[in-house]
Design a protein around this motif. Structure first.
Motif, PDB file in Angstrom:
ATOM      1  N   LEU A 172       0.866  -1.175   0.000  1.00  0.00           N
ATOM      2  CA  LEU A 172       0.000   0.000   0.000  1.00  0.00           C
ATOM      3  C   LEU A 172       0.903   1.225   0.000  1.00  0.00           C
ATOM      4  O   LEU A 172       1.826   1.327   0.820  1.00  0.00           O
ATOM      5  CB  LEU A 172      -0.911   0.009   1.227  1.00  0.00           C
ATOM      6  N   VAL A 173       0.643   2.161  -0.918  1.00  0.00           N
ATOM      7  CA  VAL A 173       1.497   3.331  -1.082  1.00  0.00           C
ATOM      8  C   VAL A 173       0.783   4.565  -0.546  1.00  0.00           C
ATOM      9  O   VAL A 173      -0.375   4.819  -0.894  1.00  0.00           O
ATOM     10  CB  VAL A 173       1.869   3.541  -2.565  1.00  0.00           C
ATOM     11  N   TYR A 174       1.483   5.329   0.296  1.00  0.00           N
ATOM     12  CA  TYR A 174       0.939   6.555   0.885  1.00  0.00           C
ATOM     13  C   TYR A 174       1.819   7.719   0.423  1.00  0.00           C
ATOM     14  O   TYR A 174       2.934   7.911   0.927  1.00  0.00           O
ATOM     15  CB  TYR A 174       0.926   6.458   2.409  1.00  0.00           C
ATOM     16  N   ASN A 175       1.325   8.481  -0.547  1.00  0.00           N
ATOM     17  CA  ASN A 175       2.099   9.582  -1.114  1.00  0.00           C
ATOM     18  C   ASN A 175       1.267  10.840  -1.279  1.00  0.00           C
ATOM     19  O   ASN A 175       1.463  11.628  -2.213  1.00  0.00           O
ATOM     20  CB  ASN A 175       2.708   9.173  -2.457  1.00  0.00           C
ATOM     21  N   ALA A 176       0.287  11.034  -0.382  1.00  0.00           N
ATOM     22  CA  ALA A 176      -0.585  12.206  -0.463  1.00  0.00           C
ATOM     23  C   ALA A 176       0.161  13.486  -0.106  1.00  0.00           C
ATOM     24  O   ALA A 176      -0.274  14.580  -0.488  1.00  0.00           O
ATOM     25  CB  ALA A 176      -1.790  12.024   0.456  1.00  0.00           C
ATOM     26  N   LEU A 177       1.261  13.384   0.640  1.00  0.00           N
ATOM     27  CA  LEU A 177       2.038  14.554   1.037  1.00  0.00           C
ATOM     28  C   LEU A 177       3.346  14.606   0.261  1.00  0.00           C
ATOM     29  O   LEU A 177       4.007  13.581   0.059  1.00  0.00           O
ATOM     30  CB  LEU A 177       2.343  14.511   2.539  1.00  0.00           C
ATOM     31  N   THR A 178       3.725  15.787  -0.156  1.00  0.00           N
ATOM     32  CA  THR A 178       5.003  15.957  -0.859  1.00  0.00           C
ATOM     33  C   THR A 178       6.075  16.302   0.163  1.00  0.00           C
ATOM     34  O   THR A 178       6.535  17.444   0.259  1.00  0.00           O
ATOM     35  CB  THR A 178       4.887  17.050  -1.933  1.00  0.00           C
ATOM     36  N   GLU A 179       6.456  15.301   0.947  1.00  0.00           N
ATOM     37  CA  GLU A 179       7.474  15.470   1.980  1.00  0.00           C
ATOM     38  C   GLU A 179       8.475  14.327   1.911  1.00  0.00           C
ATOM     39  O   GLU A 179       8.144  13.221   1.459  1.00  0.00           O
ATOM     40  CB  GLU A 179       6.824  15.514   3.369  1.00  0.00           C
ATOM     41  N   ASP A 180       9.683  14.608   2.389  1.00  0.00           N
ATOM     42  CA  ASP A 180      10.722  13.575   2.458  1.00  0.00           C
ATOM     43  C   ASP A 180      10.639  12.907   3.825  1.00  0.00           C
ATOM     44  O   ASP A 180      11.092  13.464   4.829  1.00  0.00           O
ATOM     45  CB  ASP A 180      12.111  14.188   2.256  1.00  0.00           C
ATOM     46  N   PHE A 181      10.059  11.715   3.862  1.00  0.00           N
ATOM     47  CA  PHE A 181       9.868  11.016   5.136  1.00  0.00           C
ATOM     48  C   PHE A 181      11.175  10.349   5.555  1.00  0.00           C
ATOM     49  O   PHE A 181      11.733   9.531   4.820  1.00  0.00           O
ATOM     50  CB  PHE A 181       8.757   9.985   5.005  1.00  0.00           C
ATOM     51  N   SER A 182      11.647  10.699   6.752  1.00  0.00           N
ATOM     52  CA  SER A 182      12.938  10.193   7.220  1.00  0.00           C
ATOM     53  C   SER A 182      12.815   9.045   8.202  1.00  0.00           C
ATOM     54  O   SER A 182      13.745   8.253   8.369  1.00  0.00           O
ATOM     55  CB  SER A 182      13.730  11.330   7.878  1.00  0.00           C
ATOM     56  N   THR A 183      11.651   8.932   8.885  1.00  0.00           N
ATOM     57  CA  THR A 183      11.508   7.907   9.907  1.00  0.00           C
ATOM     58  C   THR A 183      10.038   7.506  10.032  1.00  0.00           C
ATOM     59  O   THR A 183       9.141   8.310   9.761  1.00  0.00           O
ATOM     60  CB  THR A 183      12.048   8.414  11.265  1.00  0.00           C
ATOM     61  N   VAL A 184       9.802   6.256  10.454  1.00  0.00           N
ATOM     62  CA  VAL A 184       8.433   5.742  10.549  1.00  0.00           C
ATOM     63  C   VAL A 184       8.386   4.644  11.600  1.00  0.00           C
ATOM     64  O   VAL A 184       9.363   3.913  11.798  1.00  0.00           O
ATOM     65  CB  VAL A 184       7.963   5.210   9.173  1.00  0.00           C
ATOM     66  N   LYS A 185       7.236   4.545  12.304  1.00  0.00           N
ATOM     67  CA  LYS A 185       7.048   3.500  13.319  1.00  0.00           C
ATOM     68  C   LYS A 185       5.577   3.091  13.378  1.00  0.00           C
ATOM     69  O   LYS A 185       4.685   3.926  13.260  1.00  0.00           O
ATOM     70  CB  LYS A 185       7.456   4.002  14.718  1.00  0.00           C
ATOM     71  N   PHE A 186       5.348   1.778  13.594  1.00  0.00           N
ATOM     72  CA  PHE A 186       3.994   1.282  13.842  1.00  0.00           C
ATOM     73  C   PHE A 186       3.556   1.661  15.250  1.00  0.00           C
ATOM     74  O   PHE A 186       4.320   1.521  16.212  1.00  0.00           O
ATOM     75  CB  PHE A 186       3.948  -0.242  13.728  1.00  0.00           C
ATOM     76  N   VAL A 187       2.292   2.108  15.396  1.00  0.00           N
ATOM     77  CA  VAL A 187       1.651   2.230  16.707  1.00  0.00           C
ATOM     78  C   VAL A 187       1.000   0.901  17.053  1.00  0.00           C
ATOM     79  O   VAL A 187       1.134   0.375  18.148  1.00  0.00           O
ATOM     80  CB  VAL A 187       0.601   3.362  16.712  1.00  0.00           C
ATOM     81  N   ASN A 188       0.237   0.379  16.107  1.00  0.00           N
ATOM     82  CA  ASN A 188      -0.281  -0.989  16.140  1.00  0.00           C
ATOM     83  C   ASN A 188      -0.366  -1.446  14.683  1.00  0.00           C
ATOM     84  O   ASN A 188       0.172  -0.769  13.796  1.00  0.00           O
ATOM     85  CB  ASN A 188      -1.628  -1.088  16.867  1.00  0.00           C
ATOM     86  N   THR A 189      -1.002  -2.552  14.428  1.00  0.00           N
ATOM     87  CA  THR A 189      -1.004  -3.062  13.059  1.00  0.00           C
ATOM     88  C   THR A 189      -1.854  -2.232  12.115  1.00  0.00           C
ATOM     89  O   THR A 189      -1.796  -2.432  10.898  1.00  0.00           O
ATOM     90  CB  THR A 189      -1.505  -4.519  13.031  1.00  0.00           C
ATOM     91  N   GLU A 190      -2.647  -1.302  12.653  1.00  0.00           N
ATOM     92  CA  GLU A 190      -3.494  -0.474  11.804  1.00  0.00           C
ATOM     93  C   GLU A 190      -3.075   0.988  11.761  1.00  0.00           C
ATOM     94  O   GLU A 190      -3.512   1.728  10.888  1.00  0.00           O
ATOM     95  CB  GLU A 190      -4.958  -0.574  12.278  1.00  0.00           C
TER      96      GLU A 190
END
Length: 438
Positions: free
Chosen positions: A290-308
């Protein structure tokens, strides 16, 4: 005519007894009667040698009844113990299932009332002279692993705050660490195209995983397993099995260097694509993304809160909360850590999550670690705590009980040396958090 014939000569039956016989029957000898009574009660017990009185009989029956009641009570207690055990096992299985599916929820934000920076513990080893870049915590909160730009990996015992082991990757910049659930393996992304697999206790190198063509930026274990995921500057995500120390498959999709990666219990991965301005959730078994590209930003870091749910931090300084079922973020906080000057936001260098709860944290170089709460049924982000810490916040971890916040603080950003904060100290801070028991 009668069917029965009387036998000739047979005397007639004398039906009425004589008076003498009746007197004999009425006058039975007392010894004979006593023997009959004793024989009557002989079944009650062999040790009963004398005739029991009416009062004795009442006492005996009362004792028998009490014994019966006591036995029933014992049986009931044993049944209740078994029921409690069964209920406990059912509760444990339910919690395990909910945890594995990411459906557990721990509302801790309302109980989190403050922090105690004065009693924070500082962890530092002189050989880690350059900025710490990453850290990872064992599942039981016993051991903390720290990597730095000078190539050293150190294992700390959090209870004694002593260094228990170390490993040196020469001429390397350690970018990411992850430890298996039982501390059997520690995977190290040391800035090369290889992944070093160390023993989680002694930090002795066990193996080297080769497959990426450029530097590995992130590694993470699927919780409760030896399945390892890695992301790289070669724009790929790879899946490994440390049970057999083998490569499994490669996931393609990102159009630039993959900067961040995370996973929980399910076979799902979330990644940040940096300059391709996309986040992706990979379903490993289905081989879909699943691709999430609605924002034109350079994402540097990401973390799950839960599986959703998952959160992201960007170079543009925004903190976003996402749902796997929506293409746009549930909420975006622009300039979450302010601006260095007008038009130059402080980019988010790290995010931390207390998994399956409503507490998250973010770090930059503005002099603060910011703790946030997920409000409105975890559909929005609100400020909770602001903890003053000078330096680049390169990594953030919560202990599983939420009582400590662990922060990797450096003079330089974990990904480069664009500028140096001379007034900062390269160190690990273990900050106690105040949780109100209600």
């Amino acid at each position: 005519m009668s069917l029965f014939k009387r036998t000739k000569g047979a005397p007639k039956a004398n039906i009425r007894p004589s008076k003498e016989a009746k007197v004999e029957d009425d006058n039975i000898d007392s010894d004979e009667e006593l023997q009959k009574e004793q024989h009557k009660y002989r079944d009650v017990g062999d040790d009963m040698a004398t005739l029991e009185t009416t009062q004795d009989k009442r006492i005996r029956l009362a004792k028998q009844y009490l014994r019966h009641v006591k036995e029933q009570q014992q049986e009931r207690e044993e049944y209740e113990d078994e029921s409690d055990l069964t209920r406990g096992m059912a509760r444990s299985l339910k919690e395990s299932y909910l945890s594995s599916t990411g459906k557990t929820y721990r509302p801790l934000a309302a109980k989190l009332t403050g922090f105690d920076l004065d009693n924070a513990t500082t962890l530092h080893w002189k050989m880690q002279r350059l900025s710490p870049t990453c850290c990872t915590l064992s599942e039981n909160n016993a051991a903390l692993y720290v990597g730095c730009k000078s190539g050293w990996v150190v294992r700390w015992d959090l209870k004694s705050t002593k260094r228990t082991a170390s490993f040196h990757a020469k001429n390397c910049n350690v970018k990411s660490l992850t430890v298996s659930h039982d501390m059997k393996y520690l995977a190290v992304a040391d800035g090369t195209e290889e992944i070093k697999v160390l023993d989680g206790t002694s930090l002795v190198q066990l193996n080297t995983l080769k497959g990426h063509s450029k530097a590995v930026n992130g590694v993470v274990f699927r919780k409760g397993t030896y399945q390892l995921y890695s992301c790289s500057a070669d724009r790929t995500v790879k899946v490994w099995s440390l049970d057999e120390m083998v490569y499994i498959e490669t996931l393609y999709g990102h159009q630039s260097e993959v900067s961040g990666i995370d996973a929980l219990s399910l076979e799902r991965i979330v990644t940040s694509g940096g300059m391709d301005q996309s986040l992706r959730v990979w379903k490993v078994v289905e081989e879909t993304q699943l691709v999430y590209n609605a924002l034109t930003e350079d994402f540097s870091t990401v973390k799950f809160v839960n599986t959703e749910l998952f959160i992201s931090g960007s170079i543009e300084g925004s903190l976003c909360l996402w749902s796997c079922g929506k293409k746009k973020p549930l909420q975006r906080i622009a300039l979450a850590h302010g601006e260095e000057d007008v038009g130059h936001p402080n980019w988010i260098s790290s995010v931390g999550v207390l998994a399956n709860s409503d507490v998250i944290a973010s770090g930059s170089c503005d002099g603060f670690v910011r703790v946030w709460k997920l409000a409105n049924k975890r559909r929005s982000i609100e400020p909770l705590l602001t903890i003053p810490v000078v330096g680049f916040i390169n990594a953030i971890e919560f202990t599983s009980d939420g009582r400590f916040l662990i922060v990797a603080v450096g003079q330089e950003h974990r990904l480069g040396r664009w500028w140096t904060l001379r007034n900062a100290k390269n160190r690990i801070l273990v900050i106690p958090l105040s949780i109100e028991v209600k």
